[in-house]
Design a protein around this motif. Structure first.
Motif, short mmCIF file in Angstrom:
data_model
loop_
_atom_site.label_atom_id
_atom_site.label_comp_id
_atom_site.label_asym_id
_atom_site.label_seq_id
_atom_site.Cartn_x
_atom_site.Cartn_y
_atom_site.Cartn_z
N ALA A 39 -10.86 -7.89 -4.51
CA ALA A 39 -9.96 -9.15 -4.23
C ALA A 39 -8.58 -8.81 -4.06
CB ALA A 39 -10.18 -10.24 -5.53
N ILE A 40 -8.12 -7.55 -4.95
CA ILE A 40 -6.63 -7.42 -5.36
C ILE A 40 -6.35 -5.93 -4.71
CG2 ILE A 40 -4.82 -7.39 -6.70
CD1 ILE A 40 -6.53 -8.81 -8.96
N GLY A 41 -5.51 -5.86 -3.76
CA GLY A 41 -4.91 -4.58 -3.39
C GLY A 41 -3.50 -4.48 -3.73
N ILE A 42 -3.31 -3.11 -4.02
CA ILE A 42 -1.99 -2.88 -4.74
C ILE A 42 -1.32 -1.76 -3.97
CG2 ILE A 42 -2.98 -1.13 -6.43
CD1 ILE A 42 -0.42 -2.19 -8.28
N VAL A 43 -0.02 -1.74 -3.66
CA VAL A 43 0.80 -0.98 -2.86
C VAL A 43 1.78 -0.31 -4.20
CG1 VAL A 43 2.30 -0.11 -1.18
CG2 VAL A 43 0.54 -1.81 -0.58
N PRO A 44 1.45 0.74 -4.63
CA PRO A 44 2.30 1.37 -5.78
C PRO A 44 3.66 1.93 -5.38
CG PRO A 44 0.51 2.91 -5.27
CD PRO A 44 0.48 2.02 -4.31
#
Ligand code: ADP
Ligand code: ADP
Length: 229
Positions: free
Chosen positions: A79-84
């Motif tokens: 459900a959650i994507g992260i761009v660090p």
């Protein structure tokens, strides 16, 4: 889909020392919320709680009305994507790095998924092809190129919720502008939480919350907050 809600969240890494003192906000599906504030204010902690790296002491965090404590880690990751801030790439091909997390994906499948997520042009904008090896024993990608790969990897999952955790702060200003344009266009399609230091980077967010020492000290749209300065 993709409504994110924090309701009176209290949290401390050490229960004796509370870091977040009752944080509440709602990000309606498809909207963009920016969390700004000085170092140590608690911005990254909010992101980590959303990923359930830590359990909160009291309050409630929901995605589409579902308590995140009640869903599996696997569906939370979907459900959650992260761009660090600074993605570490594998010493492998560009394609492998983009498809990482998608076991056994073929080049054709990656391309199909990329097209579906409307990022095909973006991926193809890399000067190197999918088969190019990167990292220590391959081609050295620039910071902006690395961020493109990171963004592509995240987008391939097509997550309803996107978290940009100081996603461009490691880049030079020209590359930053380029990547910002890409991020804005992908954020328009989904719920997005942006962690940033400066108010000036998040002009077009639907709502901004200003965090200081674990409390929301101001909230509103950019124009309202600038007027209040
Ligand atoms: P920001 O992202 O706004 O810079 P953080 O969320 O990283 O702030 O940190 C908020 C507070 O929590 C700071 O006082 C920081 O020292 C503390 N903190 C952050 N990570 C940890 C941790 N893993 N263990 C203990 N304290 C932490
Ligand atoms: P700062 O320099 O203020 O710390 P960061 O470098 O951490 O900011 O980056 C915050 C990121 O969020 C930037 O890449 C910025 O372009 C991006 N951003 C700002 N507003 C939006 C928006 N409405 N949609 C998507 N991304 C945005």
């Amino acid at each position: 889909a993709g409504e994110v809600r924090f309701d009176q969240v209290h949290f401390g890494y050490d229960p004796e020392r509370e870091i977040l003192h009752g944080i509440s906000f709602t990000v309606p599906a498809g909207h963009t919320l920016a969390i700004v504030g000085p170092s140590g204010a608690g911005k990254s902690t909010i992101a980590r709680i959303l990923f359930r790296f830590y359990d909160i002491q009291s309050g409630r965090v929901t995605i589409d009305g579902q308590d995140i404590g009640a869903v599996t880690q696997q569906s939370l990751r979907a459900a959650i994507g992260i761009v660090p801030q600074d993605m570490v790439l594998f010493n492998d091909t560009v394609g492998y790095n983009i498809a990482y997390g998608r076991e056994g994906a073929s080049k054709a499948e990656i391309e199909a998924a990329a097209r579906a997520a409307q990022i095909h042009d973006f991926i193809m904008g890399l000067p190197q092809g999918y088969d190019t090896r990167v990292g220590e024993r391959g081609l050295k990608l620039s910071g902006g190129e690395k961020q493109r790969v990171a963004i592509a990897r995240t987008l391939l999952k097509d997550p309803p919720v996107l978290v940009l955790d100081e996603a461009t702060s490691a880049l030079d200003s020209r590359t930053e502008t380029e990547i910002q344009d890409v991020l804005r266009s992908i954020a328009r399609k989904r719920t997005t939480l942006i962690v940033a230091h400066r108010l000036s980077t998040v002009v077009d967010a639907d709502e901004i919350i200003v965090l200081d020492q674990g409390r929301i000290v101001e909230r509103g749209r950019h124009a309202d907050l600038v007027r209040a300065d």
